[in-house]
Design a protein around this motif. Structure first.
Motif, PDB file in Angstrom:
ATOM      1  N   GLN A  43       0.816  -1.216   0.000  1.00 24.60           N
ATOM      2  CA  GLN A  43       0.000   0.000   0.000  1.00 24.60           C
ATOM      3  C   GLN A  43       0.850   1.267   0.000  1.00 24.60           C
ATOM      4  O   GLN A  43       0.552   2.225  -0.702  1.00 24.60           O
ATOM      5  CB  GLN A  43      -0.952  -0.003   1.198  1.00 24.60           C
ATOM      6  CG  GLN A  43      -1.959   1.128   1.169  1.00 24.60           C
ATOM      7  CD  GLN A  43      -2.881   1.064  -0.031  1.00 24.60           C
ATOM      8  OE1 GLN A  43      -3.330   0.000  -0.418  1.00 24.60           O
ATOM      9  NE2 GLN A  43      -3.147   2.199  -0.645  1.00 24.60           N
ATOM     10  N   ARG A  44       1.920   1.279   0.768  1.00 29.32           N
ATOM     11  CA  ARG A  44       2.789   2.469   0.830  1.00 29.32           C
ATOM     12  C   ARG A  44       3.439   2.745  -0.527  1.00 29.32           C
ATOM     13  O   ARG A  44       3.523   3.898  -0.960  1.00 29.32           O
ATOM     14  CB  ARG A  44       3.858   2.267   1.915  1.00 29.32           C
ATOM     15  CG  ARG A  44       4.817   3.416   2.065  1.00 29.32           C
ATOM     16  CD  ARG A  44       4.174   4.617   2.737  1.00 29.32           C
ATOM     17  NE  ARG A  44       5.186   5.655   2.896  1.00 29.32           N
ATOM     18  CZ  ARG A  44       5.015   6.910   2.545  1.00 29.32           C
ATOM     19  NH1 ARG A  44       3.861   7.326   2.099  1.00 29.32           N
ATOM     20  NH2 ARG A  44       5.989   7.777   2.678  1.00 29.32           N
ATOM     21  N   ALA A  45       3.869   1.705  -1.218  1.00 31.59           N
ATOM     22  CA  ALA A  45       4.477   1.877  -2.543  1.00 31.59           C
ATOM     23  C   ALA A  45       3.444   2.406  -3.540  1.00 31.59           C
ATOM     24  O   ALA A  45       3.757   3.266  -4.368  1.00 31.59           O
ATOM     25  CB  ALA A  45       5.067   0.563  -3.033  1.00 31.59           C
ATOM     26  N   GLN A  46       2.218   1.915  -3.464  1.00 31.89           N
ATOM     27  CA  GLN A  46       1.151   2.408  -4.332  1.00 31.89           C
ATOM     28  C   GLN A  46       0.933   3.903  -4.104  1.00 31.89           C
ATOM     29  O   GLN A  46       0.801   4.674  -5.060  1.00 31.89           O
ATOM     30  CB  GLN A  46      -0.151   1.660  -4.066  1.00 31.89           C
ATOM     31  CG  GLN A  46      -0.166   0.241  -4.561  1.00 31.89           C
ATOM     32  CD  GLN A  46      -1.508  -0.421  -4.322  1.00 31.89           C
ATOM     33  OE1 GLN A  46      -2.549   0.236  -4.285  1.00 31.89           O
ATOM     34  NE2 GLN A  46      -1.491  -1.721  -4.148  1.00 31.89           N
ATOM     35  N   SER A  47       0.915   4.306  -2.853  1.00 33.70           N
ATOM     36  CA  SER A  47       0.693   5.703  -2.507  1.00 33.70           C
ATOM     37  C   SER A  47       1.795   6.599  -3.077  1.00 33.70           C
ATOM     38  O   SER A  47       1.524   7.658  -3.650  1.00 33.70           O
ATOM     39  CB  SER A  47       0.619   5.850  -0.994  1.00 33.70           C
ATOM     40  OG  SER A  47       0.450   7.187  -0.627  1.00 33.70           O
ATOM     41  N   ILE A  48       3.038   6.163  -2.936  1.00 38.28           N
ATOM     42  CA  ILE A  48       4.176   6.935  -3.447  1.00 38.28           C
ATOM     43  C   ILE A  48       4.110   7.029  -4.972  1.00 38.28           C
ATOM     44  O   ILE A  48       4.314   8.109  -5.549  1.00 38.28           O
ATOM     45  CB  ILE A  48       5.506   6.306  -2.990  1.00 38.28           C
ATOM     46  CG1 ILE A  48       5.665   6.482  -1.476  1.00 38.28           C
ATOM     47  CG2 ILE A  48       6.690   6.910  -3.742  1.00 38.28           C
ATOM     48  CD1 ILE A  48       6.782   5.666  -0.873  1.00 38.28           C
ATOM     49  N   CYS A  49       3.803   5.931  -5.639  1.00 36.73           N
ATOM     50  CA  CYS A  49       3.713   5.925  -7.105  1.00 36.73           C
ATOM     51  C   CYS A  49       2.595   6.825  -7.596  1.00 36.73           C
ATOM     52  O   CYS A  49       2.768   7.571  -8.564  1.00 36.73           O
ATOM     53  CB  CYS A  49       3.509   4.507  -7.626  1.00 36.73           C
ATOM     54  SG  CYS A  49       4.947   3.446  -7.448  1.00 36.73           S
ATOM     55  N   LEU A  50       1.445   6.773  -6.943  1.00 38.86           N
ATOM     56  CA  LEU A  50       0.322   7.618  -7.352  1.00 38.86           C
ATOM     57  C   LEU A  50       0.637   9.095  -7.153  1.00 38.86           C
ATOM     58  O   LEU A  50       0.267   9.933  -7.982  1.00 38.86           O
ATOM     59  CB  LEU A  50      -0.951   7.213  -6.614  1.00 38.86           C
ATOM     60  CG  LEU A  50      -1.559   5.881  -7.048  1.00 38.86           C
ATOM     61  CD1 LEU A  50      -2.741   5.527  -6.163  1.00 38.86           C
ATOM     62  CD2 LEU A  50      -1.972   5.918  -8.508  1.00 38.86           C
ATOM     63  N   ALA A  51       1.341   9.411  -6.078  1.00 44.95           N
ATOM     64  CA  ALA A  51       1.743  10.803  -5.852  1.00 44.95           C
ATOM     65  C   ALA A  51       2.685  11.268  -6.964  1.00 44.95           C
ATOM     66  O   ALA A  51       2.543  12.382  -7.487  1.00 44.95           O
ATOM     67  CB  ALA A  51       2.403  10.951  -4.490  1.00 44.95           C
ATOM     68  N   ALA A  52       3.634  10.427  -7.344  1.00 49.23           N
ATOM     69  CA  ALA A  52       4.577  10.778  -8.413  1.00 49.23           C
ATOM     70  C   ALA A  52       3.853  10.937  -9.749  1.00 49.23           C
ATOM     71  O   ALA A  52       4.146  11.859 -10.519  1.00 49.23           O
ATOM     72  CB  ALA A  52       5.664   9.711  -8.517  1.00 49.23           C
ATOM     73  N   LEU A  53       2.889  10.061 -10.041  1.00 51.06           N
ATOM     74  CA  LEU A  53       2.119  10.164 -11.279  1.00 51.06           C
ATOM     75  C   LEU A  53       1.304  11.460 -11.307  1.00 51.06           C
ATOM     76  O   LEU A  53       1.185  12.106 -12.353  1.00 51.06           O
ATOM     77  CB  LEU A  53       1.201   8.955 -11.445  1.00 51.06           C
ATOM     78  CG  LEU A  53       1.891   7.648 -11.808  1.00 51.06           C
ATOM     79  CD1 LEU A  53       0.906   6.491 -11.697  1.00 51.06           C
ATOM     80  CD2 LEU A  53       2.484   7.719 -13.208  1.00 51.06           C
ATOM     81  N   THR A  54       0.760  11.850 -10.172  1.00 50.21           N
ATOM     82  CA  THR A  54      -0.018  13.083 -10.083  1.00 50.21           C
ATOM     83  C   THR A  54       0.869  14.293 -10.349  1.00 50.21           C
ATOM     84  O   THR A  54       0.499  15.196 -11.117  1.00 50.21           O
ATOM     85  CB  THR A  54      -0.695  13.210  -8.711  1.00 50.21           C
ATOM     86  OG1 THR A  54      -1.570  12.095  -8.533  1.00 50.21           O
ATOM     87  CG2 THR A  54      -1.475  14.498  -8.585  1.00 50.21           C
ATOM     88  N   GLU A 112       0.584  16.882 -13.629  1.00 50.34           N
ATOM     89  CA  GLU A 112       0.385  18.316 -13.448  1.00 50.34           C
ATOM     90  C   GLU A 112       1.534  19.143 -14.015  1.00 50.34           C
ATOM     91  O   GLU A 112       1.575  20.356 -13.828  1.00 50.34           O
ATOM     92  CB  GLU A 112       0.166  18.628 -11.969  1.00 50.34           C
ATOM     93  CG  GLU A 112      -1.135  18.060 -11.445  1.00 50.34           C
ATOM     94  CD  GLU A 112      -1.322  18.245  -9.947  1.00 50.34           C
ATOM     95  OE1 GLU A 112      -0.342  18.586  -9.253  1.00 50.34           O
ATOM     96  OE2 GLU A 112      -2.442  18.013  -9.488  1.00 50.34           O
ATOM     97  N   GLY A 113       2.463  18.471 -14.671  1.00 50.30           N
ATOM     98  CA  GLY A 113       3.549  19.192 -15.342  1.00 50.30           C
ATOM     99  C   GLY A 113       4.828  19.297 -14.540  1.00 50.30           C
ATOM    100  O   GLY A 113       5.781  19.904 -14.971  1.00 50.30           O
ATOM    101  N   GLY A 114       4.853  18.687 -13.348  1.00 51.36           N
ATOM    102  CA  GLY A 114       6.059  18.718 -12.535  1.00 51.36           C
ATOM    103  C   GLY A 114       6.984  17.572 -12.882  1.00 51.36           C
ATOM    104  O   GLY A 114       6.732  16.799 -13.798  1.00 51.36           O
ATOM    105  N   LYS A 115       8.045  17.480 -12.162  1.00 55.80           N
ATOM    106  CA  LYS A 115       9.010  16.404 -12.360  1.00 55.80           C
ATOM    107  C   LYS A 115       9.140  15.623 -11.070  1.00 55.80           C
ATOM    108  O   LYS A 115       9.334  16.198 -10.008  1.00 55.80           O
ATOM    109  CB  LYS A 115      10.380  16.950 -12.760  1.00 55.80           C
ATOM    110  CG  LYS A 115      10.383  17.627 -14.096  1.00 55.80           C
ATOM    111  CD  LYS A 115      11.758  18.105 -14.453  1.00 55.80           C
ATOM    112  CE  LYS A 115      11.750  18.792 -15.802  1.00 55.80           C
ATOM    113  NZ  LYS A 115      13.056  19.318 -16.156  1.00 55.80           N
ATOM    114  N   ASP A 116       8.994  14.317 -11.147  1.00 54.01           N
ATOM    115  CA  ASP A 116       9.160  13.470  -9.994  1.00 54.01           C
ATOM    116  C   ASP A 116       9.722  12.131 -10.390  1.00 54.01           C
ATOM    117  O   ASP A 116       9.609  11.710 -11.491  1.00 54.01           O
ATOM    118  CB  ASP A 116       7.825  13.265  -9.284  1.00 54.01           C
ATOM    119  CG  ASP A 116       8.029  12.736  -7.881  1.00 54.01           C
ATOM    120  OD1 ASP A 116       8.811  13.328  -7.141  1.00 54.01           O
ATOM    121  OD2 ASP A 116       7.382  11.735  -7.575  1.00 54.01           O
TER     122      ASP A 116
END
Length: 44
Positions: free
Chosen positions: A25-36, A40-44
């Motif tokens: 679950q924690r890895a999913q959360s981190i990946c979804l945050a990076a995709l977001t 939105e045009g940022g870099k992650d």
């Protein structure tokens, strides 16, 4: 007041979603945050 996000939800291929859901679950959360951020045009 914060402005609402204007990004669309992530579209998944069935096999990729199945694989993603096997992540902890924690890895999913981190990946979804990076995709977001990327959507939105940022870099992650």
């Amino acid at each position: 007041m914060a402005e609402p996000r204007k990004t669309r939800p992530v579209s998944w291929f069935k096999a990729a979603l199945h694989e993603f859901e096997s992540f902890p679950q924690r890895a999913q959360s981190i990946c979804l945050a990076a995709l977001t951020i990327a959507a939105e045009g940022g870099k992650d």
